[in-house]
Scaffold this motif. Structure first.
Motif, PDB file in Angstrom:
ATOM      1  N   SER A  12       0.851  -1.190   0.000  1.00  0.00           N
ATOM      2  CA  SER A  12       0.000   0.000   0.000  1.00  0.00           C
ATOM      3  C   SER A  12       0.882   1.234   0.000  1.00  0.00           C
ATOM      4  O   SER A  12       1.854   1.312   0.754  1.00  0.00           O
ATOM      5  CB  SER A  12      -0.900   0.025   1.234  1.00  0.00           C
ATOM      6  OG  SER A  12      -1.878  -0.978   1.162  1.00  0.00           O
ATOM      7  N   GLN A  14       0.845   5.714  -0.604  1.00  0.00           N
ATOM      8  CA  GLN A  14       0.052   6.943  -0.708  1.00  0.00           C
ATOM      9  C   GLN A  14       0.202   7.529  -2.103  1.00  0.00           C
ATOM     10  O   GLN A  14       1.302   7.482  -2.715  1.00  0.00           O
ATOM     11  CB  GLN A  14       0.569   7.942   0.336  1.00  0.00           C
ATOM     12  CG  GLN A  14      -0.453   8.912   0.870  1.00  0.00           C
ATOM     13  CD  GLN A  14      -1.536   8.235   1.692  1.00  0.00           C
ATOM     14  OE1 GLN A  14      -1.302   7.273   2.417  1.00  0.00           O
ATOM     15  NE2 GLN A  14      -2.748   8.747   1.580  1.00  0.00           N
ATOM     16  N   GLU A  15      -0.873   8.084  -2.605  1.00  0.00           N
ATOM     17  CA  GLU A  15      -0.851   8.754  -3.911  1.00  0.00           C
ATOM     18  C   GLU A  15       0.268   9.788  -3.958  1.00  0.00           C
ATOM     19  O   GLU A  15       0.471  10.551  -3.010  1.00  0.00           O
ATOM     20  CB  GLU A  15      -2.199   9.419  -4.171  1.00  0.00           C
ATOM     21  CG  GLU A  15      -2.294  10.120  -5.517  1.00  0.00           C
ATOM     22  CD  GLU A  15      -3.654  10.760  -5.742  1.00  0.00           C
ATOM     23  OE1 GLU A  15      -4.505  10.724  -4.817  1.00  0.00           O
ATOM     24  OE2 GLU A  15      -3.893  11.300  -6.832  1.00  0.00           O
ATOM     25  N   SER A  80       3.018   7.558  -7.847  1.00  0.00           N
ATOM     26  CA  SER A  80       1.952   6.558  -7.860  1.00  0.00           C
ATOM     27  C   SER A  80       0.587   7.246  -7.947  1.00  0.00           C
ATOM     28  O   SER A  80       0.380   8.311  -7.361  1.00  0.00           O
ATOM     29  CB  SER A  80       2.005   5.709  -6.589  1.00  0.00           C
ATOM     30  OG  SER A  80       3.241   5.047  -6.485  1.00  0.00           O
ATOM     31  N   GLN A  81      -0.317   6.617  -8.697  1.00  0.00           N
ATOM     32  CA  GLN A  81      -1.657   7.159  -8.883  1.00  0.00           C
ATOM     33  C   GLN A  81      -2.688   6.086  -8.500  1.00  0.00           C
ATOM     34  O   GLN A  81      -2.404   4.894  -8.636  1.00  0.00           O
ATOM     35  CB  GLN A  81      -1.863   7.579 -10.345  1.00  0.00           C
ATOM     36  CG  GLN A  81      -0.898   8.633 -10.832  1.00  0.00           C
ATOM     37  CD  GLN A  81      -0.994   8.870 -12.329  1.00  0.00           C
ATOM     38  OE1 GLN A  81      -1.693   8.162 -13.049  1.00  0.00           O
ATOM     39  NE2 GLN A  81      -0.279   9.895 -12.801  1.00  0.00           N
ATOM     40  N   PRO A  82      -3.872   6.493  -8.072  1.00  0.00           N
ATOM     41  CA  PRO A  82      -4.891   5.501  -7.696  1.00  0.00           C
ATOM     42  C   PRO A  82      -5.180   4.493  -8.807  1.00  0.00           C
ATOM     43  O   PRO A  82      -5.452   3.323  -8.536  1.00  0.00           O
ATOM     44  CB  PRO A  82      -6.118   6.363  -7.374  1.00  0.00           C
ATOM     45  CG  PRO A  82      -5.540   7.653  -6.906  1.00  0.00           C
ATOM     46  CD  PRO A  82      -4.304   7.869  -7.754  1.00  0.00           C
ATOM     47  N   SER A  85      -3.518   0.987  -8.984  1.00  0.00           N
ATOM     48  CA  SER A  85      -3.919  -0.116  -8.099  1.00  0.00           C
ATOM     49  C   SER A  85      -4.301  -1.327  -8.940  1.00  0.00           C
ATOM     50  O   SER A  85      -5.233  -1.281  -9.749  1.00  0.00           O
ATOM     51  CB  SER A  85      -5.102   0.310  -7.219  1.00  0.00           C
ATOM     52  OG  SER A  85      -4.727   1.373  -6.367  1.00  0.00           O
ATOM     53  N   THR A 110      -1.921  -1.247  -3.881  1.00  0.00           N
ATOM     54  CA  THR A 110      -3.043  -0.351  -3.601  1.00  0.00           C
ATOM     55  C   THR A 110      -2.490   1.041  -3.390  1.00  0.00           C
ATOM     56  O   THR A 110      -1.642   1.250  -2.517  1.00  0.00           O
ATOM     57  CB  THR A 110      -3.823  -0.793  -2.352  1.00  0.00           C
ATOM     58  OG1 THR A 110      -4.282  -2.138  -2.540  1.00  0.00           O
ATOM     59  CG2 THR A 110      -5.024   0.114  -2.115  1.00  0.00           C
ATOM     60  N   VAL A 111      -2.937   1.968  -4.219  1.00  0.00           N
ATOM     61  CA  VAL A 111      -2.512   3.355  -4.084  1.00  0.00           C
ATOM     62  C   VAL A 111      -3.656   4.135  -3.439  1.00  0.00           C
ATOM     63  O   VAL A 111      -4.753   4.235  -4.001  1.00  0.00           O
ATOM     64  CB  VAL A 111      -2.155   3.982  -5.445  1.00  0.00           C
ATOM     65  CG1 VAL A 111      -1.715   5.434  -5.252  1.00  0.00           C
ATOM     66  CG2 VAL A 111      -1.047   3.168  -6.122  1.00  0.00           C
ATOM     67  N   LEU A 112      -3.381   4.653  -2.265  1.00  0.00           N
ATOM     68  CA  LEU A 112      -4.410   5.335  -1.465  1.00  0.00           C
ATOM     69  C   LEU A 112      -4.472   6.807  -1.813  1.00  0.00           C
ATOM     70  O   LEU A 112      -3.440   7.476  -1.868  1.00  0.00           O
ATOM     71  CB  LEU A 112      -4.094   5.156   0.015  1.00  0.00           C
ATOM     72  CG  LEU A 112      -3.928   3.683   0.449  1.00  0.00           C
ATOM     73  CD1 LEU A 112      -3.296   3.613   1.840  1.00  0.00           C
ATOM     74  CD2 LEU A 112      -5.272   3.000   0.423  1.00  0.00           C
ATOM     75  N   PRO A 113      -5.695   7.316  -2.052  1.00  0.00           N
ATOM     76  CA  PRO A 113      -5.805   8.736  -2.414  1.00  0.00           C
ATOM     77  C   PRO A 113      -5.544   9.643  -1.215  1.00  0.00           C
ATOM     78  O   PRO A 113      -5.592   9.213  -0.068  1.00  0.00           O
ATOM     79  CB  PRO A 113      -7.250   8.873  -2.891  1.00  0.00           C
ATOM     80  CG  PRO A 113      -7.961   7.656  -2.434  1.00  0.00           C
ATOM     81  CD  PRO A 113      -6.949   6.596  -2.112  1.00  0.00           C
TER      82      PRO A 113
END
Lengths: 113, 114
Positions: A12, A14-15, A80-82, A85, A110-113
């Motif tokens: 995981s 972060q964006e 990284s972009q959502p 994912s 998983t990229v978290l916004p």
């Protein structure tokens, strides 16, 4: 015997940050490596590849690094972009193998916004 | 440019039956490979065809077979289906069949054996 290993089943991030996905291989005959992205119920989508004569290959936000002595490669995604994912598969093949790709087990990013 | 097309997308068969899956590669691509994806075994190579000839085969029983036609379209057949054959079957095409060319995958055929 797993010849291509992705030891992290999930990651995981972060964006906007960097995602680093890792892959190890045991077969020293492998000389060409590929990364694929896969969404559920779809086929893998080719991302980037690298030949064993190189140690780095870049394509936009994606960079693959190859360390032959360690039999290790990594995929860097920056930023990284959502939409990134997905499950990422590392694959390897060797000259003369007629497109027989050996895949790792995949890493769910998983990229978290 | 059309991508790799696999038909059908979904299939339900009964144990003991046989099934045929179809793959149309990208225009101009002559190499077609087949892979099986299951939760337990991941993505595993089945076989590869180039110019109508099988060049390589993975570690699958003889119930799994395939062929390629002169237009590069390929079919794979599974006979005497078992429950464990339930999987996503993926076809990939590449330009020349050489190792340093990328393989492009179709969306797959989801086979369920009941």
């Amino acid at each position: 015997d797993q010849q291509v290993k992705q030891n992290s089943p999930s990651l995981s991030v972060q964006e906007g940050r960097i995602s680093i996905l890792n892959c190890d291989y045991t077969n020293s005959m492998f000389d060409y490596f590929l990364w694929y992205k896969k969404y559920p119920a779809e086929g893998p989508t080719f991302l980037i590849s690298i030949s064993s004569i190189k140690d780095k290959n870049e394509d936009g936000r994606f960079t693959v690094f190859l360390n032959k002595s360690a039999k290790h490669l990594s995929l860097h995604i920056v930023p990284s972009q959502p939409g990134d994912s997905a499950v990422y598969f590392c694959a390897a093949t060797r000259s003369g193998s007629a497109r027989q790709l050996t895949f790792g087990s995949g890493t769910q990013l998983t990229v978290l916004p | 440019k059309a991508g790799v097309t696999q038909t059908p997308r979904y299939l339900i068969k009964t144990r003991g039956q046989q099934v045929t899956l179809s793959c149309s590669p990208i225009s101009g691509h002559r190499s077609v490979s087949w892979y099986q994806q299951t939760p337990g075994q991941g993505l595993q190579f089945l076989f590869e065809y180039f110019s109508e000839t099988q060049r390589n085969k993975g570690n699958f029983p003889g119930r799994f077979s395939g062929r390629q036609f002169s237009n590069s379209r390929s079919e794979m057949n599974v006979s005497t289906l078992e429950l464990g054959d339930s999987a996503l079957y993926l076809c990939a095409s590449s330009l020349s069949g050489g190792t340093n060319t990328e393989a492009f995958f179709g969306q797959g055929t989801r086979l369920t054996v009941v």
